[in-house]
Design an enzyme around this catalytic site. Structure first.
Site, mmCIF file in Angstrom:
data_model
loop_
_atom_site.group_PDB
_atom_site.id
_atom_site.type_symbol
_atom_site.label_atom_id
_atom_site.label_comp_id
_atom_site.label_asym_id
_atom_site.label_seq_id
_atom_site.Cartn_x
_atom_site.Cartn_y
_atom_site.Cartn_z
ATOM 1 N N ASP A 64 -134.627 -110.134 12.594
ATOM 2 C CA ASP A 64 -135.933 -110.543 12.083
ATOM 3 C C ASP A 64 -135.800 -111.980 11.616
ATOM 4 O OD1 ASP A 64 -136.639 -107.978 12.554
ATOM 5 O OD2 ASP A 64 -137.133 -107.445 10.485
ATOM 6 N N ASP A 67 -145.222 -99.255 16.319
ATOM 7 C CA ASP A 67 -144.803 -98.777 14.993
ATOM 8 C C ASP A 67 -145.561 -97.482 14.741
ATOM 9 O OD1 ASP A 67 -143.300 -101.077 14.707
ATOM 10 O OD2 ASP A 67 -144.815 -102.136 13.531
#
Lengths: 210, 262
Positions: free
Chosen positions: B13, B132
């Protein structure tokens, strides 16, 4: 003097990695669609990703210069769809002609294994094949020196036939042709520019031969 | 030997050019320079890398394109860029700079045609649809004991979309996605293991590869995800803080009968 490689730039996908890998292997490399530059190169790389029909359409205006450099027996490396385009045709786009440099037709990967033990251990194989897979060399060739049983990165659903020009195979359900060679033309179904050390070694072998 | 070889994919990330990893997407810890970490994982035998750019500024496009450029200078394994990619033009720039795939998430839910647009321009192989998913509390509606259901959430896990995860994955495949990156929001950052039921439901419904994500806390979790049908596993914290190396993970998976690249 460093050998000069023309990487054919016809508006398809990621060409930068192929160029970087050639530079790292000691060649000068340029992305180009200029027939003059291409015909003066010591070697030519034809990359390709995505759809066969779309790639053939995009490469249309480079067809004459490709025919010319192949006739002049310049070392020529096709990668992925750049390999597939060298054949006569593909089941992915049956109405579109390939470059017809190699005999035969590109067909969909047959993932139904003949080997029942294999089938049980691998359940239904996914398409496209997106993974590293091992290649087995069938015929010794400068391009594959030191690369028998090496791991290469594949992203594809279609494959060339296993015929007398096929110099290495891999297996996904069934065996398929992973590397082809005929005269000055060589091509890989996998992406050597994305296959780490071994991929760089293959590109290095190509450059050494220029 | 099996013909499928599970991929181990470290996920980085990236916020404003630095690698961070959130616990449930909230608490962030600095873990280094993205290109350096990418090379480090490459040397350990990572099969691919995923960069998720979480930069929340108007410079976003420039930061993802720049990262793709820098990474492809040094890295000769496949990598995917994701995080806020919401149009064809950004995808084009990222792929041109050397990324192999783009991952699209919220933008694909909001405008489904984006999947087919990128796929028809650059091929399905470069379109990863990131989903997600969050378990739906079926107890409330008296469905205890029945098959678990999962809802797609967008905007980094904040917005329920009303879409069923399995249905959306199937639709994404039909629209031209080449892979699904499936993250369990319930497990992400917990180290409790991947949400196997979710992985198995989605992988079982699709013909394209599914990458399991969210929750890896030890090496046996990686094995479980592959056994549940994932063809690749996404790993972050487990590697970032040096608990295990990619090489150790591969050795363990091989011992458990999962074929991986040697």
């Amino acid at each position: 003097m460093k050998p000069f490689v023309a990487v054919l730039d016809y508006g398809i996908g990621n060409l930068r990695s192929a160029q970087k890998a050639l530079l790292l292997s000691g060649a000068e490399a340029e992305l180009t669609d200029d027939p003059k530059v291409i015909s003066q190169a010591d070697g030519v790389v034809l990359p390709g990703v995505g759809h066969f029909g779309k790639c053939m359409k995009a490469v249309e205006k480079l067809k004459p210069v490709i025919a010319k450099v192949i006739e002049a027996q310049k070392p020529f490396l096709g990668i992925c769809v750049g390999m597939q385009m060298l054949y006569k045709s593909s089941k992915e786009a049956p109405d579109v002609s390939g470059l017809n440099i190699l005999e035969g037709e590109i067909s969909l990967l047959d993932t139904k294994s003949d080997d029942t033990k294999k089938e049980m251990s691998s359940r239904a194989l996914k398409l496209p094949q997106i993974q590293w897979n091992q290649i087995t060399v069938r015929a010794s060739h400068y391009l594959l020196e030191g690369l028998d049983k090496s791991w290469m990165y594949f992203v594809h659903s279609y494959v060339p036939p296993i015929d007398e020009n096929c110099i290495a195979v891999s297996s996904y359900g069934k065996e398929f042709c992973a590397v082809v060679a005929k005269g000055s033309v060589v091509a890989t179904q996998f992406h050597p520019e994305k296959s780490g050390e071994d991929g760089l070694k293959l590109i290095g072998n190509f450059v050494k031969n220029l | 030997m099996s013909d499928t070889h599970a991929r181990i994919i470290p996920c980085l990330d990236v916020d404003a050019g630095r690698v961070v990893k959130g616990v449930n997407f909230v608490e962030l810890r600095d873990a280094g320079d993205p290109v350096e970490m990418a090379s480090f994982y490459n040397e350990q035998g990572a099969d691919e890398l995923v960069f998720l750019d979480i930069t929340a500024s108007s410079d976003k496009r420039r930061s993802v394109v720049e990262l793709a450029h820098k990474t492809s200078e040094k890295l000769f394994i496949p990598f995917t860029m994701g995080g806020g990619i919401n149009d064809l033009e950004t995808a084009r720039l990222i792929l041109k700079e050397g990324a192999d795939k783009v991952a699209i998430n919220t933008a694909a839910v909001e405008r489904k045609d984006l999947i087919s647009e990128i796929a028809s321009e650059f091929g399905s192989q470069c379109v990863v649809v990131a989903i997600d998913a969050k378990e739906v509390d079926t107890k409330e509606i008296g469905a205890e004991g029945s098959t678990k259901k999962y809802e797609v959430v967008t905007h980094g896990g904040r917005t329920p979309s009303g879409l069923d995860a399995v249905e959306w994955a199937r639709q994404a495949q039909d629209l031209g996605a080449g892979e699904i990156l499936l993250t369990s929001m319930d497990r992400d950052g917990t180290k409790d293991g991947y949400e196997l039921e979710l992985t198995s439901q989605v992988a079982g419904a699709l013909s394209i590869p599914v990458i399991a994500s969210g929750g890896a806390g030890n090496l046996s979790h990686l094995v479980e995800a592959v056994q549940a049908g994932a063809t690749a596993v996404l790993v972050a914290s487990l590697f970032h803080f040096g608990e295990f190396s990619v090489a150790e993970a591969k050795k363990y998976m091989l011992e458990q009968g999962i074929s991986v690249r040697g």
